[in-house]
Design a protein around this motif. Structure first.
Motif, PDB file in Angstrom:
ATOM      1  N   VAL A  67      -4.219  41.509  84.812  1.00 21.37           N
ATOM      2  CA  VAL A  67      -5.371  40.880  85.473  1.00 21.37           C
ATOM      3  C   VAL A  67      -4.925  39.590  86.168  1.00 21.37           C
ATOM      4  O   VAL A  67      -5.209  39.370  87.347  1.00 21.37           O
ATOM      5  N   GLU A  68      -4.165  38.742  85.440  1.00 18.70           N
ATOM      6  CA  GLU A  68      -3.676  37.496  86.050  1.00 18.70           C
ATOM      7  C   GLU A  68      -2.714  37.785  87.211  1.00 18.70           C
ATOM      8  O   GLU A  68      -2.681  37.037  88.185  1.00 18.70           O
ATOM      9  N   ASP A  71      -4.083  37.894  90.758  1.00 20.99           N
ATOM     10  CA  ASP A  71      -4.810  36.738  91.272  1.00 20.99           C
ATOM     11  C   ASP A  71      -4.007  36.080  92.406  1.00 20.99           C
ATOM     12  O   ASP A  71      -2.936  35.513  92.178  1.00 20.99           O
ATOM     13  N   ASP A 349     -12.459  40.825  95.703  1.00 16.61           N
ATOM     14  CA  ASP A 349     -12.320  39.530  95.009  1.00 16.61           C
ATOM     15  C   ASP A 349     -11.032  38.794  95.367  1.00 16.61           C
ATOM     16  O   ASP A 349     -10.988  37.573  95.325  1.00 16.61           O
ATOM     17  N   LYS A 373     -19.423  35.749  93.569  1.00 14.61           N
ATOM     18  CA  LYS A 373     -18.861  35.949  92.240  1.00 14.61           C
ATOM     19  C   LYS A 373     -19.895  36.526  91.277  1.00 14.61           C
ATOM     20  O   LYS A 373     -19.563  37.359  90.432  1.00 14.61           O
ATOM     21  N   THR A 376     -19.779  40.206  92.008  1.00  9.29           N
ATOM     22  CA  THR A 376     -18.556  40.891  91.581  1.00  9.29           C
ATOM     23  C   THR A 376     -18.438  40.888  90.050  1.00  9.29           C
ATOM     24  O   THR A 376     -17.936  41.848  89.468  1.00  9.29           O
ATOM     25  N   ASP A 377     -18.953  39.841  89.399  1.00  9.76           N
ATOM     26  CA  ASP A 377     -18.962  39.811  87.925  1.00  9.76           C
ATOM     27  C   ASP A 377     -19.825  40.952  87.377  1.00  9.76           C
ATOM     28  O   ASP A 377     -19.483  41.595  86.381  1.00  9.76           O
ATOM     29  N   SER A 380     -17.917  44.155  87.758  1.00 11.31           N
ATOM     30  CA  SER A 380     -16.851  44.202  86.762  1.00 11.31           C
ATOM     31  C   SER A 380     -17.423  44.578  85.388  1.00 11.31           C
ATOM     32  O   SER A 380     -16.873  45.428  84.675  1.00 11.31           O
ATOM     33  N   SER A 384     -16.592  47.797  83.118  1.00  9.37           N
ATOM     34  CA  SER A 384     -16.073  47.609  81.760  1.00  9.37           C
ATOM     35  C   SER A 384     -16.906  48.364  80.727  1.00  9.37           C
ATOM     36  O   SER A 384     -16.444  48.631  79.620  1.00  9.37           O
ATOM     37  N   ASN A 395     -11.040  48.411  82.288  1.00  7.81           N
ATOM     38  CA  ASN A 395     -10.954  46.954  82.344  1.00  7.81           C
ATOM     39  C   ASN A 395     -11.475  46.533  83.727  1.00  7.81           C
ATOM     40  O   ASN A 395     -10.751  46.559  84.718  1.00  7.81           O
ATOM     41  N   ASP A 397     -12.192  43.802  85.185  1.00  9.17           N
ATOM     42  CA  ASP A 397     -11.536  42.719  85.924  1.00  9.17           C
ATOM     43  C   ASP A 397     -10.251  43.213  86.597  1.00  9.17           C
ATOM     44  O   ASP A 397      -9.874  42.735  87.652  1.00  9.17           O
ATOM     45  N   LEU A 400     -11.353  45.699  89.574  1.00  6.98           N
ATOM     46  CA  LEU A 400     -12.409  45.189  90.451  1.00  6.98           C
ATOM     47  C   LEU A 400     -12.145  45.420  91.940  1.00  6.98           C
ATOM     48  O   LEU A 400     -13.032  45.869  92.676  1.00  6.98           O
TER      49      LEU A 400
END
Ligand SMILES: [Zn+2]
Length: 450
Positions: A67-68, A71, A349, A373, A376-377, A380, A384, A395, A397, A400
């Motif tokens: 996920v990170e 970004d 995103d 956001k 998109t949240d 997500s 999930s 997952n 996130d 997404l």
């Protein structure tokens, strides 16, 4: 979703982590390392495999989650090359850069700073003999496709069967095609295009792309949650999307690559060196905006944020995605949704963090970004909650970007289809009016009102 659709949208490599099976997978991986070392003729394979595994385990632990890793802001870290020694001590960086042929670069973009720092530390702490074993293993593993049958089989048993669940090794001729594709992709692509991509297909695609872009234009303009300032920038970005359709305007030159009949390993090695030299040769030169990052014979498509381009290889411009003789509803529902998916990536995103020139530069007002956001949240969270297998959730996130692409793709392709009817009702085909109303696919979308 049908698997062919999943294949078409898998360019961004999203996926799921199956934690239940990970201890079994780790054991199998250790055994695989030992097998490779045995096959390559090294003694003490068990002992060496333990050390190699322990090293890879340490390396993995200093890396970020998936996920990170997607970004765009977090992974953009320009480091002056001269500062690597102080920022990531443990490696003789000057020597490393020189041997890698990148010593003249004033700076490098580091995706995961803590991984570089962590790996430099691990590098210094690990005995040279372990690194040598690790490199031996990596070399044989990478070369497995061109090595004897038992090495091919061991490689498949782990990477194919264990990791992807593939039941059996593909036919030898197919693996041969795959290898040749890896080495000479665009040379094969030129032949493929000649045989399978008629010029009429390109003309129809130009029209479809223009109509789906027009649908996005209409829908962005109608958004109630986005302010005029951000809208202006979104529409500007939309107007600068560059579509690439079918195949590149100029083909790659392979004349410097030596291919020797009967020397599979040598060919593989030379092709890899040729590829590295090709990319190193780009350093310090203007960006080649005509370059393609997929071959024409690939059934897939992509959006490339730094170039703000949407790319559709010839092989996806075939049934069932695209058929020049089919009713427009068929093409809007197939390739139209794929076109919309790729455009959607420009506003997903991460893609939405790049401006119309491809720079990573914020063009949103704070309020609009907050509203974006929120939506998109919600999307997500919705994904999930999906449980494709018992106990196994998506997952949201991680997926997404793809989910925004899918949802935007379907909605905008449908809008474009309706617009293409010019106010007339959809024709009746096989006793049905097609397409039936699309189901609502999600809670909210980057560029659609929820
Ligand atoms: Zn995608």
């Amino acid at each position: 979703m049908p698997s062919i659709w999943a294949r078409a949208v898998s360019a961004c490599r999203t996926g799921i982590i199956i934690s239940k099976t990970s201890s079994r997978t780790r054991a199998k991986y250790k055994a695989y390392i030992a097998t490779v070392l045995t096959q390559a003729g090294f003694d003490k394979p068990q002992e060496r495999s333990q050390a190699i595994f322990a090293l890879e385990d340490k390396i993995a632990r200093v890396h970020w989650s998936r996920v990170e890793s997607r970004d765009a802001d977090k992974t953009y870290n320009p480091w002056p090359t001269a500062e690597f020694a102080t920022r990531a001590p443990g490696v003789d960086w000057v020597r490393y850069f020189t041997n890698a042929g990148i010593e003249k670069q004033p700076q490098l973009i580091v995706a995961q700073p803590s991984a570089i720092t962590g790996m430099a530390k691990i590098f210094a702490e690990t005995p040279v003999a372990t690194w040598q074993d690790w490199l031996r293993f990596q070399l044989v593993r990478a070369a497995a496709p061109v090595l004897p049958k038992e090495t091919v089989q061991a490689n498949f048993d782990f990477y194919g069967k264990e990791l992807t669940g593939a039941p059996q090794l593909r036919d030898r001729w197919k693996r041969g095609v795959q290898l040749t594709e890896g080495a000479l992709g665009e040379a094969i692509g030129a032949v493929y295009v000649q045989r399978h991509f008629p010029p009429e297909a390109k003309a129809q695609m130009d029209q479809l792309v223009a109509n789906v872009i027009e649908a996005y234009r209409t829908r962005i303009a109608e958004l109630t949650w986005m302010g005029p300032e951000t809208k202006k920038r979104a529409l500007l970005k939309l107007s600068t999307f560059r579509p690439k359709i079918g195949y590149p305007v100029k083909w790659r030159d392979y004349s410097g690559l030596e291919i020797a009949p009967g020397d599979a390993y040598g060919n593989w090695k030379r092709a890899n060196a040729f590829e590295v030299a090709y990319y190193l040769n780009k350093l310090g030169k203007p960006v080649d905006r005509d370059e393609w990052f997929m071959t024409p014979q690939t059934v897939n498509a992509y959006y490339n944020p730094p170039m703000n381009e949407i790319v559709f290889p010839a092989a996806i411009l075939q049934p069932p995605f695209f058929d020049p003789n089919a009713d427009p509803a068929v093409n809007y529902g197939g390739i139209g949704a794929v076109i919309g998916h790729e455009i959607g990536h420009g506003f997903d995103d991460q893609g939405s963090k790049y401006d119309e020139t491809g720079r990573l530069a914020n063009w949103w007002t704070d309020q609009d970004r907050t509203e974006f956001k929120k939506r998109t949240d919600a999307l997500s969270a919705q994904y999930s909650s999906f449980e494709p297998l018992p106990g196994l959730h998506v997952n949201g996130d991680l997926t997404l970007g793809e989910n925004i692409g899918d949802l935007g793709g379907m909605e905008n392709a449908y809008t474009a289809y309706k617009a293409s009817l010019g106010g007339k009702p959809a024709p009746v085909i096989d006793g049905e009016r097609r397409p039936a109303l699309l189901p609502r696919l999600g809670a909210g979308l980057a560029v659609a009102d929820p």
